[in-house]
Write an enzyme that holds these catalytic residues in place. Structure first.
Site, mmCIF file in Angstrom:
data_model
loop_
_atom_site.group_PDB
_atom_site.id
_atom_site.type_symbol
_atom_site.label_atom_id
_atom_site.label_comp_id
_atom_site.label_asym_id
_atom_site.label_seq_id
_atom_site.Cartn_x
_atom_site.Cartn_y
_atom_site.Cartn_z
ATOM 1 C CB SER A 95 37.620 58.283 45.121
ATOM 2 O OG SER A 95 38.731 58.821 44.451
ATOM 3 C CG HIS A 228 38.058 63.685 45.647
ATOM 4 N ND1 HIS A 228 37.555 63.350 44.409
ATOM 5 C CD2 HIS A 228 38.610 62.543 46.143
ATOM 6 C CE1 HIS A 228 37.809 62.070 44.149
ATOM 7 N NE2 HIS A 228 38.431 61.557 45.194
#
Length: 257
Positions: A95, A228
């Protein structure tokens, strides 16, 4: 227990490694800390020496000032890693950490330290803007976004005292992530491998494939089941991919070059 390598508060080592092992620098996500990558370190040791970056404002660095600029973070970390890049090394980031790993790799390359590989997870390519305003939202809205992405235990988000302790670092990292703007850089020479979850609300296949523009080396994209934070269920596959991408032959070739 993690071991702090001498000379820098920025790195954590969880396991020892064999002599000559590849050195892998890992960069956590927004709000994350070095401990998140303990399972990956367990899988990679002793053939890979994993050193995880510990950002200020969390865990044992809780009282240090947080940094809300991706550029400033990259400048500082690249300088801190300079003395650790005299052996074959690679970078891995998830990320926010993926973008930061890329920016650090570019800075190290500019200083003559070419990485053996770059691994990026759960993040669109730097050349695709990712504007956002969550860092300006209320605490309740910020927590809602954290819940959407997963990766943080509900007990922490439901505990007012724990939440008050972690939220400032999360917000600062959101500032760094959402205000980041790619300034352009010559492509890396090393292989770039991207990992994404098939249900990630933050990045899709097209955005991940754009990482290929940032290297003249080979590019691979691996898609896993999950959102995610898909990697929490797939650390074993990530470890296998890292080993397959950067074998002894790759290290020797890049060292000669």
């Amino acid at each position: 227990m993690p071991v702090t390598p001498a000379d820098t508060p920025w790195l954590r080592r969880f396991h020892t490694a064999d002599d000559g092992a590849l050195r892998l620098f890992c960069f956590p996500h927004a709000g994350g800390n070095a401990s998140y990558f303990f399972p990956l370190s367990t899988l990679l040791a002793p053939r890979t020496e994993m050193l995880t970056v510990q950002y200020p404002g969390r865990q044992e660095r809780f009282n240090e000032p947080r940094i809300e600029s991706m550029t400033e973070l990259a400048d500082i970390i690249a300088a801190e890693l300079t003395g650790w890049t005299r052996v074959p090394f690679a970078l891995f980031g998830h990320s926010m950490g993926a973008t930061l790993a890329f920016e650090v790799a570019c800075r190290l390359r500019a200083n003559g330290a070419e990485p053996s590989a770059l691994f990026v997870s759960g993040r669109r390519a730097p050349s695709i803007p990712a504007p956002g305003s969550v860092h300006l939202a209320t605490d309740e809205e910020l927590v809602a976004d954290i819940r959407l992405l997963g990766g943080t235990e509900s007990r922490m988000l439901d505990n007012a005292e724990l939440l008050a302790a972690i939220l400032p670092a999360v917000r600062s990292d959101y500032v760094a992530t959402e205000t980041y703007r790619y300034q352009g850089a010559d492509p890396l020479r090393c292989p770039v491998t991207a990992f994404i979850g098939d249900a990630d609300p933050r990045v899709d296949t097209v955005q991940a494939e754009a990482w290929a523009r940032h290297t003249t080396g080979r590019f691979q994209l691996h898609t896993f089941s999950g959102g995610h934070f898909f990697l929490a269920r797939h650390f074993d596959a990530l470890a296998e991919s890292i080993g397959a991408t950067v074998g002894p032959g790759d290290q020797e070739l890049l060292t000669r070059n």
